[in-house]
Write a protein that holds these residues in place. Structure first.
Motif, mmCIF file in Angstrom:
data_model
loop_
_atom_site.group_PDB
_atom_site.id
_atom_site.type_symbol
_atom_site.label_atom_id
_atom_site.label_comp_id
_atom_site.label_asym_id
_atom_site.label_seq_id
_atom_site.Cartn_x
_atom_site.Cartn_y
_atom_site.Cartn_z
ATOM 1 N N ARG A 129 -14.244 73.246 -11.718
ATOM 2 C CA ARG A 129 -15.261 72.405 -11.092
ATOM 3 C C ARG A 129 -16.138 73.249 -10.175
ATOM 4 O O ARG A 129 -15.652 74.140 -9.472
ATOM 5 N N THR A 130 -17.440 72.974 -10.184
ATOM 6 C CA THR A 130 -18.370 73.712 -9.320
ATOM 7 C C THR A 130 -19.134 72.744 -8.436
ATOM 8 O O THR A 130 -19.140 71.526 -8.664
ATOM 9 N N ALA A 131 -19.815 73.308 -7.429
ATOM 10 C CA ALA A 131 -20.560 72.475 -6.485
ATOM 11 C C ALA A 131 -21.677 71.709 -7.182
ATOM 12 O O ALA A 131 -22.059 70.611 -6.751
ATOM 13 N N SER A 132 -22.210 72.268 -8.267
ATOM 14 C CA SER A 132 -23.291 71.593 -8.988
ATOM 15 C C SER A 132 -22.778 70.426 -9.831
ATOM 16 O O SER A 132 -23.573 69.622 -10.322
ATOM 17 N N GLY A 133 -21.477 70.346 -9.998
ATOM 18 C CA GLY A 133 -20.896 69.307 -10.839
ATOM 19 C C GLY A 133 -20.585 69.781 -12.248
ATOM 20 O O GLY A 133 -19.746 69.187 -12.937
ATOM 21 N N ILE A 134 -21.266 70.828 -12.702
ATOM 22 C CA ILE A 134 -20.970 71.391 -14.019
ATOM 23 C C ILE A 134 -19.610 72.072 -13.971
ATOM 24 O O ILE A 134 -19.274 72.761 -13.008
ATOM 25 N N ARG A 135 -18.833 71.884 -15.014
ATOM 26 C CA ARG A 135 -17.488 72.467 -15.074
ATOM 27 C C ARG A 135 -17.466 73.552 -16.146
ATOM 28 O O ARG A 135 -17.749 73.294 -17.316
ATOM 29 N N HIS A 136 -17.146 74.760 -15.710
ATOM 30 C CA HIS A 136 -17.217 75.922 -16.590
ATOM 31 C C HIS A 136 -15.853 76.222 -17.209
ATOM 32 O O HIS A 136 -14.833 76.275 -16.509
ATOM 33 N N GLY A 137 -15.839 76.439 -18.529
ATOM 34 C CA GLY A 137 -14.602 76.779 -19.207
ATOM 35 C C GLY A 137 -14.118 78.162 -18.809
ATOM 36 O O GLY A 137 -14.850 79.141 -18.934
ATOM 37 N N THR A 138 -12.891 78.241 -18.310
ATOM 38 C CA THR A 138 -12.340 79.523 -17.868
ATOM 39 C C THR A 138 -11.220 80.032 -18.770
ATOM 40 O O THR A 138 -10.785 81.176 -18.618
ATOM 41 N N GLY A 139 -10.743 79.203 -19.688
ATOM 42 C CA GLY A 139 -9.674 79.676 -20.559
ATOM 43 C C GLY A 139 -9.029 78.543 -21.319
ATOM 44 O O GLY A 139 -9.513 77.401 -21.317
ATOM 45 N N LEU A 140 -7.927 78.876 -21.963
ATOM 46 C CA LEU A 140 -7.162 77.911 -22.746
ATOM 47 C C LEU A 140 -5.686 78.097 -22.417
ATOM 48 O O LEU A 140 -5.155 79.213 -22.489
ATOM 49 N N PHE A 141 -5.018 77.019 -22.038
ATOM 50 C CA PHE A 141 -3.578 77.014 -21.779
ATOM 51 C C PHE A 141 -2.842 76.499 -23.015
ATOM 52 O O PHE A 141 -3.262 75.515 -23.633
ATOM 53 N N VAL A 142 -1.727 77.127 -23.354
ATOM 54 C CA VAL A 142 -0.809 76.605 -24.363
ATOM 55 C C VAL A 142 0.563 76.514 -23.728
ATOM 56 O O VAL A 142 1.055 77.487 -23.148
ATOM 57 N N LEU A 143 1.174 75.332 -23.815
ATOM 58 C CA LEU A 143 2.488 75.097 -23.215
ATOM 59 C C LEU A 143 3.587 75.204 -24.264
ATOM 60 O O LEU A 143 3.440 74.711 -25.385
ATOM 61 N N THR A 144 4.688 75.822 -23.880
ATOM 62 C CA THR A 144 5.901 75.827 -24.694
ATOM 63 C C THR A 144 6.937 74.974 -23.969
ATOM 64 O O THR A 144 7.261 75.244 -22.805
ATOM 65 N N LEU A 145 7.431 73.941 -24.634
ATOM 66 C CA LEU A 145 8.346 72.993 -24.013
ATOM 67 C C LEU A 145 9.787 73.276 -24.420
ATOM 68 O O LEU A 145 10.065 73.794 -25.507
ATOM 69 N N ALA A 146 10.688 72.922 -23.520
ATOM 70 C CA ALA A 146 12.123 72.950 -23.805
ATOM 71 C C ALA A 146 12.684 71.625 -23.328
ATOM 72 O O ALA A 146 12.814 71.402 -22.122
ATOM 73 N N GLY A 147 12.968 70.728 -24.268
ATOM 74 C CA GLY A 147 13.364 69.385 -23.864
ATOM 75 C C GLY A 147 12.245 68.760 -23.047
ATOM 76 O O GLY A 147 11.068 68.831 -23.407
ATOM 77 N N PRO A 148 12.560 68.184 -21.868
ATOM 78 C CA PRO A 148 11.543 67.523 -21.056
ATOM 79 C C PRO A 148 10.904 68.450 -20.017
ATOM 80 O O PRO A 148 10.312 67.982 -19.051
ATOM 81 N N ARG A 149 11.003 69.769 -20.203
ATOM 82 C CA ARG A 149 10.445 70.703 -19.228
ATOM 83 C C ARG A 149 9.580 71.747 -19.926
ATOM 84 O O ARG A 149 9.598 71.888 -21.150
ATOM 85 N N ILE A 150 8.839 72.483 -19.108
ATOM 86 C CA ILE A 150 7.960 73.542 -19.605
ATOM 87 C C ILE A 150 8.655 74.879 -19.391
ATOM 88 O O ILE A 150 9.012 75.221 -18.256
ATOM 89 N N ARG A 151 8.837 75.635 -20.450
ATOM 90 C CA ARG A 151 9.511 76.932 -20.302
ATOM 91 C C ARG A 151 8.560 78.121 -20.425
ATOM 92 O O ARG A 151 8.949 79.244 -20.121
ATOM 93 N N ALA A 152 7.326 77.870 -20.865
ATOM 94 C CA ALA A 152 6.351 78.966 -20.935
ATOM 95 C C ALA A 152 4.944 78.398 -20.903
ATOM 96 O O ALA A 152 4.686 77.298 -21.397
ATOM 97 N N MET A 153 4.040 79.181 -20.299
ATOM 98 C CA MET A 153 2.610 78.868 -20.298
ATOM 99 C C MET A 153 1.868 80.142 -20.685
ATOM 100 O O MET A 153 2.095 81.201 -20.080
ATOM 101 N N ALA A 154 1.022 80.037 -21.681
ATOM 102 C CA ALA A 154 0.196 81.168 -22.101
ATOM 103 C C ALA A 154 -1.257 80.834 -21.806
ATOM 104 O O ALA A 154 -1.749 79.785 -22.214
ATOM 105 N N ARG A 155 -1.920 81.729 -21.094
ATOM 106 C CA ARG A 155 -3.344 81.543 -20.790
ATOM 107 C C ARG A 155 -4.153 82.523 -21.628
ATOM 108 O O ARG A 155 -3.910 83.729 -21.601
ATOM 109 N N PHE A 156 -5.123 81.989 -22.363
ATOM 110 C CA PHE A 156 -5.987 82.808 -23.191
ATOM 111 C C PHE A 156 -7.420 82.737 -22.674
ATOM 112 O O PHE A 156 -7.784 81.811 -21.938
#
Length: 333
Positions: A289-316
């Motif tokens: 989020r920016t002061a102008s209101g425009i929201r700039h894409g900074t990356g992509l998250f991919v979650l790896t789950l283990a049961g009901p929890r998150i065991r890994a996060m990869a940021r691209f």
């Protein structure tokens, strides 16, 4: 396979060649991705495969199916790419705009990229269902693809062709111009190597689209968009792992990941998440989020789950956003 199409294609009819090969494009792209670990490299390999097939169509004798022949070309195209040069070096530029904690270690597979789930449709032979979707997701999961990249190229090819695609050993031997005994030996070593590099200490992920997955994803979005570090950390396993390809920086364990997350939200930075899916896993476009209101894409998250929890996060990097149909920026709300 229609002989008339083969004849026309051999005579230089590009539309006939397209008709013959197009039904196999998606599964060949996934195959190249498993081999190379990079979506961009897989797209290039697919184009090289189709060009080689077009040029070599006169040599297709019909003893094997067209699909098998195309897989032979694709596999050897990828092997040539793996042998041609070292993979892309780790990047030391384009660091995130927040301070980073000291990494736990430096990763090896810096060329790893995510794969859009939208392109997985139609890449398995049997009718879709919960079991088929789970199997498909596992066979292209980030953890599986990462482990594949640590195998020697020939073992990598044999394991994919035999265990993932279920080609008979004799066909694999023919594809790789080797003996059945060599295929069996390479497969044995590849399976051992894969077990060494894959963790089996976690619960399996919930099925895609299941209530369990929906619940953890909703909690993650709420915590991340509200910059609630405590709530975010409460969703993670004790040995949670963060990677940031193509940067080699990796973080493992709740303490260092908690510091990482706190730094993400420092100086009042706030984000919106746009849901997507990658590698059979929940994914999100990340928009600052920016002061102008425009929201700039900074990356992509991919979650790896283990049961009901998150065991890994990869940021691209944000260069991956277009491959997922996500814009580079979002307008003000």
């Amino acid at each position: 396979m229609r002989p008339d199409l083969i004849g026309r294609a051999r005579g230089g009819d590009g539309e006939a060649f397209q008709t013959l090969t197009e039904p196999h494009h998606r599964e060949l792209l996934v195959h190249c991705y498993r081999m190379l670990g990079s979506f961009q490299d897989a797209e290039d390999a697919l184009q090289d495969t189709l060009l080689s097939a077009w040029r070599g169509l006169a040599g297709f004798d019909g003893r094997a199916s067209l699909r098998t022949w195309l897989y032979r070309i694709a596999t050897n195209t990828c092997l040539s790419a793996l042998r041609a040069a070292n993979r892309r070096p780790a990047k030391h530029a384009d660091l995130p705009t927040f301070d980073l904690p000291e990494p736990t270690r430096l990763g090896e597979i810096v060329w790893l990229q995510p794969y859009p789930d939208a392109l997985l449709e139609g890449t398995i032979a049997r009718p879709p269902g919960p079991e088929a979707r789970a199997e498909q997701a596992e066979a292209v999961s980030l953890a599986f693809v990462t482990a594949l990249q640590l195998l020697p190229p020939r073992q990598l090819a044999v394991l994919i062709l035999r265990d993932v695609l279920d080609f008979p050993a004799a066909q694999v031997a023919d594809m790789l111009d080797t003996s059945v005994d060599s295929v069996k030996s390479a497969l044995k070593r590849a399976r051992a190597g894969l077990r060494e590099h894959q963790s089996t200490d976690h619960e399996p992920p919930p099925p895609p689209g299941s209530p369990t997955e929906d619940t953890i994803v909703a909690k993650f979005v709420t915590a991340f968009e509200s910059a609630d570090v405590d709530a975010l950390v409460g969703l993670l396993t004790d040995d949670v792992f963060i990677s940031m390809p193509p940067l080699p920086l990796e973080y493992e364990g709740l303490d260092v990941v908690a510091r990482f997350c706190a730094n993400v939200f420092s100086n009042g930075r706030r984000f919106d998440l746009v849901p997507s899916r990658a590698n059979g896993q929940p994914a999100f476009g990340i928009y600052l989020r920016t002061a102008s209101g425009i929201r700039h894409g900074t990356g992509l998250f991919v979650l790896t789950l283990a049961g009901p929890r998150i065991r890994a996060m990869a940021r691209f990097e944000n260069t991956m956003l277009p491959a997922f149909g996500l814009p580079r920026s979002l307008p003000p709300r």
